[in-house]
Scaffold this motif. Sequence first.
Motif, PDB file in Angstrom:
ATOM      1  N   THR A  92       0.814  -1.233   0.000  1.00  0.00           N
ATOM      2  CA  THR A  92       0.000   0.000   0.000  1.00  0.00           C
ATOM      3  C   THR A  92       0.841   1.275   0.000  1.00  0.00           C
ATOM      4  N   PRO A  93       1.953   1.323   0.793  1.00  0.00           N
ATOM      5  CA  PRO A  93       2.688   2.593   0.872  1.00  0.00           C
ATOM      6  C   PRO A  93       3.486   2.944  -0.386  1.00  0.00           C
ATOM      7  N   ARG A  94       3.607   2.030  -1.357  1.00  0.00           N
ATOM      8  CA  ARG A  94       4.459   2.301  -2.535  1.00  0.00           C
ATOM      9  C   ARG A  94       4.109   3.642  -3.192  1.00  0.00           C
ATOM     10  N   ALA A  95       2.811   3.830  -3.479  1.00  0.00           N
ATOM     11  CA  ALA A  95       2.402   5.063  -4.193  1.00  0.00           C
ATOM     12  C   ALA A  95       2.672   6.286  -3.318  1.00  0.00           C
ATOM     13  N   THR A 147      13.955  -3.020   1.249  1.00  0.00           N
ATOM     14  CA  THR A 147      14.298  -3.039  -0.187  1.00  0.00           C
ATOM     15  C   THR A 147      13.333  -2.132  -0.951  1.00  0.00           C
ATOM     16  N   MET A 148      12.048  -2.259  -0.628  1.00  0.00           N
ATOM     17  CA  MET A 148      11.036  -1.422  -1.319  1.00  0.00           C
ATOM     18  C   MET A 148      11.278   0.056  -0.998  1.00  0.00           C
ATOM     19  N   VAL A 149      11.567   0.365   0.232  1.00  0.00           N
ATOM     20  CA  VAL A 149      11.791   1.769   0.627  1.00  0.00           C
ATOM     21  C   VAL A 149      13.006   2.335  -0.096  1.00  0.00           C
ATOM     22  N   LYS A 150      14.078   1.553  -0.168  1.00  0.00           N
ATOM     23  CA  LYS A 150      15.290   2.032  -0.850  1.00  0.00           C
ATOM     24  C   LYS A 150      15.018   2.272  -2.329  1.00  0.00           C
ATOM     25  N   VAL A 166      11.912   2.880  -3.807  1.00  0.00           N
ATOM     26  CA  VAL A 166      10.835   3.827  -4.146  1.00  0.00           C
ATOM     27  C   VAL A 166      11.006   5.185  -3.489  1.00  0.00           C
ATOM     28  N   LEU A 167      11.420   5.171  -2.233  1.00  0.00           N
ATOM     29  CA  LEU A 167      11.479   6.442  -1.488  1.00  0.00           C
ATOM     30  C   LEU A 167      12.871   7.062  -1.522  1.00  0.00           C
ATOM     31  N   LEU A 168      13.894   6.241  -1.437  1.00  0.00           N
ATOM     32  CA  LEU A 168      15.231   6.804  -1.187  1.00  0.00           C
ATOM     33  C   LEU A 168      16.179   6.728  -2.386  1.00  0.00           C
ATOM     34  N   ALA A 169      15.746   6.090  -3.478  1.00  0.00           N
ATOM     35  CA  ALA A 169      16.653   5.905  -4.630  1.00  0.00           C
ATOM     36  C   ALA A 169      17.232   7.256  -5.074  1.00  0.00           C
ATOM     37  N   GLY A 170      18.531   7.322  -5.184  1.00  0.00           N
ATOM     38  CA  GLY A 170      19.176   8.522  -5.718  1.00  0.00           C
ATOM     39  C   GLY A 170      19.315   9.649  -4.717  1.00  0.00           C
ATOM     40  N   LEU A 171      18.815   9.414  -3.497  1.00  0.00           N
ATOM     41  CA  LEU A 171      18.917  10.463  -2.467  1.00  0.00           C
ATOM     42  C   LEU A 171      20.248  10.308  -1.730  1.00  0.00           C
ATOM     43  N   PRO A 172      20.979  11.390  -1.556  1.00  0.00           N
ATOM     44  CA  PRO A 172      22.251  11.246  -0.809  1.00  0.00           C
ATOM     45  C   PRO A 172      21.991  11.165   0.692  1.00  0.00           C
ATOM     46  N   LEU A 173      21.122  10.227   1.109  1.00  0.00           N
ATOM     47  CA  LEU A 173      20.805  10.124   2.547  1.00  0.00           C
ATOM     48  C   LEU A 173      21.946   9.413   3.263  1.00  0.00           C
ATOM     49  N   PRO A 174      22.565  10.076   4.234  1.00  0.00           N
ATOM     50  CA  PRO A 174      23.654   9.403   4.972  1.00  0.00           C
ATOM     51  C   PRO A 174      23.151   8.101   5.596  1.00  0.00           C
ATOM     52  N   GLN A 175      23.990   7.080   5.574  1.00  0.00           N
ATOM     53  CA  GLN A 175      23.641   5.760   6.117  1.00  0.00           C
ATOM     54  C   GLN A 175      23.131   5.881   7.549  1.00  0.00           C
ATOM     55  N   ALA A 176      23.689   6.855   8.271  1.00  0.00           N
ATOM     56  CA  ALA A 176      23.320   6.999   9.696  1.00  0.00           C
ATOM     57  C   ALA A 176      21.875   7.450   9.856  1.00  0.00           C
ATOM     58  N   GLN A 177      21.255   7.879   8.760  1.00  0.00           N
ATOM     59  CA  GLN A 177      19.862   8.325   8.855  1.00  0.00           C
ATOM     60  C   GLN A 177      18.869   7.284   8.368  1.00  0.00           C
TER      61      GLN A 177
END
Length: 232
Positions: free
Chosen positions: A43-46, A81-84, A86-97
């Motif tokens: 459900t959260p994908r969209a 895996t889904m979050v990485k 759909v939500l975070l792909a290509g984002l320079p989010l530090p691993q610590a976050q």
Amino acid sequence: MDIRKAPDPHALARQAAEYIAERIAAVLSQREHCHLALAGGNTPRALYALLRGMDLSWSRLHFWFSDERCLPAGDAQRNDTMVKEVLLAGLPLPQAQLHSITAELGPEAAAQQYTKELSHIERLDIVLLGLGEDGHTASLFPDNSALAMQNRAVPVHHAPKPPAQRVSLSLNCIREADERVVIAAGKEKREALARILAGEEVPAAMIGEAVWFVDEAAIAGLCGEAPTQCQQ
Ligand code: 6PG
């Protein structure tokens, strides 16, 4: 029970995305960081795809998980895996976050590790949750021993929704968060919603006050039957 009704899953995703973005901004107006636990499932994908396109002050967000399936790291069926993707792909989010659950270690070890990691924050600001057809939320299933456990993260065995072994935020941890947001779409969730509106004690009803985003298919015919705020 604060229910926000959307005509379809896309409108639900849009309404929930706008609400969550607004709540994140409210947290960040008071604090340096916002700690948000993400729901798994489909459900959260969209919703995540919409959030990805928004300006959320990403450098001040910490992403946690409401639950994780005990599968190898990188498995396509894992929630992180889904979050990485759909939500975070290509984002320079530090691993610590990004606070993934090391569910590949097995339920007990991973729950212990996550509880320790969660002990470094006072509480979660926002917990995003889904709703299962049996009324489960996160990986807290009806009549499962994990429901009574007190630690912030708990091991789950014999989950009726595969995989059987999982790690979940506990009811305590979900309840102590500042805010809970539940999203539910599809006619297959209607029975669980009806039971919740009828006051049945299923896990998703035990989380306490929450804002619910539901689509018409999931709530059709139910809003009028319960003393609940059911916004269009
Ligand atoms: C999981 C989820 C679970 C999910 C519900 C709804 O790991 O399966 O965390 O709690 O939110 O089962 O799943 P859908 O959104 O796929 O219907």
